[in-house]
Scaffold this motif. Sequence first.
Motif, short mmCIF file in Angstrom:
data_model
loop_
_atom_site.label_atom_id
_atom_site.label_comp_id
_atom_site.label_asym_id
_atom_site.label_seq_id
_atom_site.Cartn_x
_atom_site.Cartn_y
_atom_site.Cartn_z
N ALA A 229 0.84 -1.21 0.00
CA ALA A 229 0.00 0.00 0.00
C ALA A 229 0.87 1.25 0.00
O ALA A 229 1.93 1.29 0.61
CB ALA A 229 -0.92 -0.01 1.22
N GLY A 230 0.37 2.27 -0.71
CA GLY A 230 1.06 3.56 -0.73
C GLY A 230 1.90 3.79 -1.97
O GLY A 230 2.33 4.92 -2.23
N ILE A 231 2.17 2.74 -2.73
CA ILE A 231 2.95 2.90 -3.96
C ILE A 231 1.99 3.21 -5.10
O ILE A 231 1.03 2.48 -5.35
CB ILE A 231 3.76 1.62 -4.26
N VAL A 232 2.26 4.31 -5.79
CA VAL A 232 1.36 4.72 -6.88
C VAL A 232 1.92 4.35 -8.26
O VAL A 232 1.17 4.29 -9.24
CB VAL A 232 1.12 6.25 -6.83
N ASN A 233 3.21 4.10 -8.35
CA ASN A 233 3.79 3.78 -9.66
C ASN A 233 5.14 3.09 -9.47
O ASN A 233 5.93 3.48 -8.62
CB ASN A 233 3.98 5.05 -10.49
N SER A 234 5.36 2.07 -10.24
CA SER A 234 6.65 1.37 -10.20
C SER A 234 7.56 1.93 -11.28
O SER A 234 7.11 2.19 -12.40
CB SER A 234 6.47 -0.13 -10.39
N GLY A 235 8.80 2.14 -10.92
CA GLY A 235 9.75 2.69 -11.88
C GLY A 235 10.68 1.64 -12.45
O GLY A 235 10.25 0.54 -12.82
N LYS A 236 11.97 1.96 -12.46
CA LYS A 236 12.95 1.07 -13.08
C LYS A 236 13.30 -0.11 -12.18
O LYS A 236 13.25 -0.02 -10.96
CB LYS A 236 14.22 1.86 -13.41
N LEU A 237 13.65 -1.21 -12.85
CA LEU A 237 14.13 -2.40 -12.15
C LEU A 237 15.53 -2.71 -12.66
O LEU A 237 15.73 -2.97 -13.84
CB LEU A 237 13.20 -3.58 -12.40
N HIS A 238 16.51 -2.68 -11.76
CA HIS A 238 17.88 -3.05 -12.10
C HIS A 238 18.18 -4.42 -11.52
O HIS A 238 17.91 -4.67 -10.34
CB HIS A 238 18.88 -2.04 -11.54
N ILE A 239 18.72 -5.28 -12.36
CA ILE A 239 19.06 -6.64 -11.91
C ILE A 239 20.58 -6.82 -12.01
O ILE A 239 21.17 -6.53 -13.04
CB ILE A 239 18.34 -7.70 -12.76
N HIS A 240 21.18 -7.32 -10.94
CA HIS A 240 22.61 -7.62 -10.93
C HIS A 240 22.81 -9.10 -10.65
O HIS A 240 22.28 -9.63 -9.68
CB HIS A 240 23.33 -6.80 -9.85
N TYR A 241 23.56 -9.75 -11.53
CA TYR A 241 23.92 -11.15 -11.32
C TYR A 241 25.38 -11.17 -10.86
O TYR A 241 26.30 -11.17 -11.67
CB TYR A 241 23.75 -11.94 -12.61
N LEU A 242 25.58 -11.19 -9.55
CA LEU A 242 26.92 -11.09 -8.98
C LEU A 242 27.11 -12.10 -7.86
O LEU A 242 26.18 -12.39 -7.11
CB LEU A 242 27.18 -9.68 -8.43
N ARG A 243 28.35 -12.61 -7.75
CA ARG A 243 28.73 -13.51 -6.65
C ARG A 243 27.79 -14.71 -6.55
O ARG A 243 27.52 -15.22 -5.46
CB ARG A 243 28.77 -12.75 -5.33
N GLY A 244 27.23 -15.14 -7.66
CA GLY A 244 26.32 -16.27 -7.66
C GLY A 244 24.94 -15.93 -7.12
O GLY A 244 24.15 -16.83 -6.82
N LYS A 245 24.63 -14.63 -7.01
CA LYS A 245 23.35 -14.20 -6.44
C LYS A 245 22.56 -13.36 -7.44
O LYS A 245 23.13 -12.74 -8.34
CB LYS A 245 23.58 -13.38 -5.17
N ASN A 246 21.23 -13.35 -7.23
CA ASN A 246 20.34 -12.46 -7.98
C ASN A 246 20.03 -11.25 -7.10
O ASN A 246 19.37 -11.38 -6.07
CB ASN A 246 19.03 -13.17 -8.35
N ILE A 247 20.52 -10.10 -7.49
CA ILE A 247 20.35 -8.88 -6.70
C ILE A 247 19.50 -7.90 -7.50
O ILE A 247 19.81 -7.62 -8.67
CB ILE A 247 21.72 -8.25 -6.38
#
Length: 292
Positions: A229-247
């Motif tokens: 609740a409270g979010i009116v709009n979603s912006g950018k999504l940055h994905i990093h594949y580092l150190r064997g993790k999904n960030i």
Amino acid sequence: IAVLMVGLGMLTEVWRILVSGINKEPRLIAVFVAAISIATKETLYHYTKSIGEKLHSPIIIANAWDQRSDALSSGAAFFGIILAMNGYPIMDTLAAGVVGLMILKVGATVMKSSVNDFMDSSLDEIKTQEIQQIIKATPGVIELHELRTRMIGGQIFMDVHILVDSEISVTEGHNIAETVRRKLIKSLGNVNDVLVHIDPEDDSGIERIYKATRQELELKTNAAIAETAGIVNSGKLHIHYLRGKNIIEVFVKVDKKKSLEEAETILKELKSRLQKIESVDEAQTYLDLDGD
């Protein structure tokens, strides 16, 4: 092969003379002929070798060594003739034997180089270290690994992985890679092609393929945003594949009526939802002001 045949031919003739025991004393004119031959062949050797190195042509360099073998032959002949004319006739024959061995060595060296070139061999350690220094001296390059080089027909082909800051943009990483490629071509001269692979980390010891795709992460992220609740709009999504993790890094807009403290609470709630997603190892949430 021609140089090797010359060496073998000389040794065969030396053996024939030694077995026969007949050593003829050379005449004075032989001394002048040998001296002229030394000067001529040595000059041709240096000239031809410089052209061969400039053009990176193994055949021209091999031809230069053929000239050098002639100069060596004439040199040994010169001293052998002098000694033979002063009461040691066998020295002429022995000098020819020494020259034959030297020519064999030259032929073997040239053949080894040519065969390695023909068989797509890698560069030697000194040249490899020079390449590594050029790459490491390029601004933006943190480290390098998996450098592979090949020499084909006098031309160098190589590919390398370079490590750059994981936070820079794709375009900046591409610019660093292109800078490395051009520096290698300019510095080495006979480089035909360079393939530079960009790495945000040294991935030689970890799994390189991450199972979660962007499409899957977007669907799950959007679902978490919709539940907050409270979010009116979603912006950018940055994905990093580092150190064997999904960030993931998520930028969202909240209701303008919310205070800064309330917006911070909303971001924390969203972060908690995102970190519960099975395919997300780490999550960061940011308030997207976008000039508002």
